[in-house]
Design a protein around this motif. Structure first.
Motif, PDB file in Angstrom:
ATOM      1  N   LYS A 111       0.850  -1.184   0.000  1.00 24.19           N
ATOM      2  CA  LYS A 111       0.000   0.000   0.000  1.00 24.19           C
ATOM      3  C   LYS A 111       0.893   1.245   0.000  1.00 24.19           C
ATOM      4  O   LYS A 111       1.863   1.330   0.743  1.00 24.19           O
ATOM      5  N   GLY A 112       0.578   2.197  -0.889  1.00 19.40           N
ATOM      6  CA  GLY A 112       1.346   3.429  -0.991  1.00 19.40           C
ATOM      7  C   GLY A 112       2.431   3.395  -2.051  1.00 19.40           C
ATOM      8  O   GLY A 112       3.000   4.437  -2.387  1.00 19.40           O
ATOM      9  N   THR A 152      -0.924   4.973  -7.666  1.00 14.03           N
ATOM     10  CA  THR A 152      -0.481   4.622  -6.319  1.00 14.03           C
ATOM     11  C   THR A 152      -1.354   3.497  -5.789  1.00 14.03           C
ATOM     12  O   THR A 152      -2.583   3.543  -5.915  1.00 14.03           O
ATOM     13  N   VAL A 153      -0.723   2.481  -5.190  1.00 15.16           N
ATOM     14  CA  VAL A 153      -1.462   1.345  -4.646  1.00 15.16           C
ATOM     15  C   VAL A 153      -2.291   1.806  -3.447  1.00 15.16           C
ATOM     16  O   VAL A 153      -1.762   2.363  -2.489  1.00 15.16           O
ATOM     17  N   VAL A 154      -3.601   1.590  -3.546  1.00 18.93           N
ATOM     18  CA  VAL A 154      -4.530   1.919  -2.462  1.00 18.93           C
ATOM     19  C   VAL A 154      -4.748   0.696  -1.586  1.00 18.93           C
ATOM     20  O   VAL A 154      -4.780   0.789  -0.368  1.00 18.93           O
ATOM     21  N   SER A 155      -4.880  -0.470  -2.241  1.00 18.58           N
ATOM     22  CA  SER A 155      -5.052  -1.708  -1.476  1.00 18.58           C
ATOM     23  C   SER A 155      -4.622  -2.899  -2.313  1.00 18.58           C
ATOM     24  O   SER A 155      -4.573  -2.833  -3.544  1.00 18.58           O
ATOM     25  N   LEU A 156      -4.307  -3.992  -1.594  1.00 14.82           N
ATOM     26  CA  LEU A 156      -3.932  -5.268  -2.206  1.00 14.82           C
ATOM     27  C   LEU A 156      -4.743  -6.354  -1.525  1.00 14.82           C
ATOM     28  O   LEU A 156      -4.834  -6.382  -0.297  1.00 14.82           O
ATOM     29  N   LEU A 197      -5.121  -5.756  -7.265  1.00 18.87           N
ATOM     30  CA  LEU A 197      -4.543  -4.468  -6.903  1.00 18.87           C
ATOM     31  C   LEU A 197      -5.558  -3.374  -7.178  1.00 18.87           C
ATOM     32  O   LEU A 197      -6.228  -3.380  -8.217  1.00 18.87           O
ATOM     33  N   THR A 198      -5.669  -2.444  -6.257  1.00 19.93           N
ATOM     34  CA  THR A 198      -6.508  -1.271  -6.439  1.00 19.93           C
ATOM     35  C   THR A 198      -5.587  -0.067  -6.422  1.00 19.93           C
ATOM     36  O   THR A 198      -4.794   0.096  -5.489  1.00 19.93           O
ATOM     37  N   GLN A 230      -9.012  -1.155 -10.657  1.00 20.92           N
ATOM     38  CA  GLN A 230      -8.710  -2.418  -9.991  1.00 20.92           C
ATOM     39  C   GLN A 230      -8.459  -3.467 -11.063  1.00 20.92           C
ATOM     40  O   GLN A 230      -9.144  -3.504 -12.083  1.00 20.92           O
TER      41      GLN A 230
END
Length: 192
Positions: A35-36, A57-61, A66-67, A79
């Motif tokens: 994340k980040g 930028t990765v918001v969540s995994l 990947l989001t 996503q």
């Protein structure tokens, strides 16, 4: 003209090179993301409205999902499944070529004066340094040669404004003869 290519599983596939519009060759490399993390796409994905070299930028995994929050004015969220769409990499540092059209608060540029005149010249300097809105730092292996190298003109017609900008680079920016930093560029939006 049909060719057969062997696959890792022992089978093969046939293709006719005359019918191909383009071939992408790449090496699969395992990367870890969190994340980040900044991501740069290395191929377009029409279904997601992603262009080659887009940044996010990765918001969540969640396992292979990947989001990302994509860069740009819309701040859109995309996503995708990293097992199905694998053409992306870390996006902390960019080449000046892929940074064209982007703006960053801060730019770190590394110019090796021993590189070819076709690589280190006024065009590269303009593209690299003009990406910065607030601060640009130049790192080089030889501070005594960098001004001459960056002033080297590779096109027959150069705008006076561009030449003036390049001439002012040495005076306006801090030039360092220390090597480019090898540490993580936390807080920097773009490194060249």
């Amino acid at each position: 003209m049909t060719r057969r290519l062997p696959l890792d599983d022992g089978s093969s596939v046939s293709y006719d090179p005359r019918r191909l519009r383009g071939v992408n060759v790449f090496r699969e490399v395992e990367r870890e993301f969190a994340k980040g993390d900044r991501i740069q796409f290395t191929a377009p994905k029409k279904e997601l409205d992603i262009a080659n070299r887009d940044l996010g930028t990765v918001v969540s995994l969640d396992n292979s999902k990947l989001t990302l929050q994509m860069d740009g004015k819309s701040n859109r969220i995309v996503q995708f499944d990293s097992e199905e769409f694998r053409q992306f990499d870390h996006g902390y540092a960019l080449t000046s070529h892929s940074s064209q059209g982007l703006t960053a608060n801060r730019v770190l540029a590394h110019f090796d004066t021993d590189s070819s005149r076709n690589l280190i010249n006024n065009r590269l300097a303009y593209v690299a340094i003009s990406r910065a809105s607030d601060d640009a730092q130049i790192y080089t292996n030889d501070a005594s040669k960098i001004g001459e190298r960056l002033a080297s003109e590779v096109t027959k017609t150069a705008a006076l404004r561009d030449r003036e900008l390049i001439s002012a680079v040495g005076a306006a920016l801090s030039v360092s003869s220390r090597p480019a930093p090898q540490t993580e560029l936390a807080g920097f939006e773009l490194g060249l």
